[in-house]
Design an enzyme around this catalytic site. Sequence first.
Site, PDB file in Angstrom:
ATOM      1  CG  ASP A   4       2.149  -2.946   2.501  1.00  0.00           C
ATOM      2  OD1 ASP A   4       2.764  -1.621   2.308  1.00  0.00           O
ATOM      3  OD2 ASP A   4       1.031  -2.682   2.065  1.00  0.00           O
ATOM      4  CG  HIS A   9       0.785   4.375  10.893  1.00  0.00           C
ATOM      5  ND1 HIS A   9       1.320   3.977  10.006  1.00  0.00           N
ATOM      6  CD2 HIS A   9      -0.649   3.712  11.457  1.00  0.00           C
ATOM      7  CE1 HIS A   9       0.823   3.541   9.769  1.00  0.00           C
ATOM      8  NE2 HIS A   9      -0.262   3.251  10.376  1.00  0.00           N
ATOM      9  CB  CYS A  39       6.483   1.314  10.813  1.00  0.00           C
ATOM     10  SG  CYS A  39       7.511   2.284   8.978  1.00  0.00           S
ATOM     11  CD  GLU A  75       6.800   1.313  15.256  1.00  0.00           C
ATOM     12  OE1 GLU A  75       7.244   2.236  15.851  1.00  0.00           O
ATOM     13  OE2 GLU A  75       6.272   1.812  14.047  1.00  0.00           O
ATOM     14  CG  ASP A  76       2.023  -0.060  11.015  1.00  0.00           C
ATOM     15  OD1 ASP A  76       2.316   0.213  11.670  1.00  0.00           O
ATOM     16  OD2 ASP A  76       2.996  -0.590   9.422  1.00  0.00           O
ATOM     17  CG  LEU A 101      -1.301  -0.750   1.547  1.00  0.00           C
ATOM     18  CD1 LEU A 101      -2.156  -1.136   2.816  1.00  0.00           C
ATOM     19  CD2 LEU A 101      -2.982  -1.282   0.526  1.00  0.00           C
TER      20      LEU A 101
HETATM   21  C1  CIR Z   1       0.574   0.586   4.628  1.00  0.00           C
HETATM   22  O1  CIR Z   1       0.346   1.661   4.047  1.00  0.00           O
HETATM   23  O2  CIR Z   1       0.453   0.096   5.755  1.00  0.00           O
HETATM   24  C2  CIR Z   1       2.816   0.481   4.374  1.00  0.00           C
HETATM   25  N1  CIR Z   1       2.887   0.471   2.884  1.00  0.00           N
HETATM   26  C3  CIR Z   1       3.563   1.303   5.240  1.00  0.00           C
HETATM   27  C4  CIR Z   1       3.130   1.526   6.922  1.00  0.00           C
HETATM   28  C5  CIR Z   1       4.514   2.136   7.702  1.00  0.00           C
HETATM   29  N2  CIR Z   1       4.380   2.059   9.450  1.00  0.00           N
HETATM   30  C6  CIR Z   1       4.296   2.911   9.836  1.00  0.00           C
HETATM   31  O3  CIR Z   1       4.609   3.595   9.929  1.00  0.00           O
HETATM   32  N3  CIR Z   1       4.086   2.513  11.074  1.00  0.00           N
END
Ligand code: CIR
Length: 260
Positions: free
Chosen positions: A64, A168, A255, A69-70, A22
């Site tokens: 992704d 975020h 992340c 971290e997510d 994403l």
């Molecule tokens: C997303 O859109 O979920 C990933 N492409 C990027 C996530 C980045 N995560 C974060 O900043 N904690």
Amino acid sequence: MTTPRFTRAIVRPPSSTFAQGLTRAALGPPDLALALAQHEAYGRALESCGLAVTRLPPDPDHPDSTFVEDTAVLTPRLAVLSRPGAPERAGEVASIRGAVEALGLPVAAIEAPGTLDGGDVCEAGGTFFVGISGRTNEEGARQLAALLSKEGFEATAVDVRGEPDLLHLKSGLAWLGDRTLAVTGPLAGRPELAGWDLVEVDLAESYAANCVLVNGRLLVAAGFPRFAAALRARGTELVELETSEFRKMDGGLSCLSLRI
Ligand code: CIR
């Protein structure tokens, strides 16, 4: 306030499908070889700060999944598996569960209908700011706050749904140690941050606000000279890291790892 010492980190290199993740950034597709080199340097930087780094295998089923971290929130007393707000990322939690369980902490999980991305959780010396965003809903933030409060941590919700530039909360907020936070403009006047010392990141350098304090050193994106100068003027030791390929996929420094 004591600054915790991290001892371990979990990372996962980007996979062959990284460019299919994403993104809202209009920066073009990432170069996988360069992303891997940047990721390797990131892992080495964590090691140079004294952390033992677990490198999970790349996971092409989840483009992704390098943004580990997510998928969880780690505290010294509890690990919480998240429930990502983007349906495309839901499968990442099952694939990280084993590595989180291996840390030896009690493990809880955010349950439906709650959603929560770890990128919305900013720990600042025992206080947790929990963003309500396009990814984390009020129920997810409420569940996390309840779990944290049982462990004696404070949790403060910060609603960033009105801030389109913040994917975020941590896209615009980072802990710099003691009572100091780095913030981007949209967060600077927020009442939830009253009483904290704020280092405001220039609009043109807002990507750099996503930085990570690791054992007395601040990991920060390279190429943002005004923010770097402001930090050095405060006496902060910086580790500047190239992140161009992760930025193309809306990812920052924090992340790319789970830290405990
Ligand atoms: C997303 O859109 O979920 C990933 N492409 C990027 C996530 C980045 N995560 C974060 O900043 N904690």
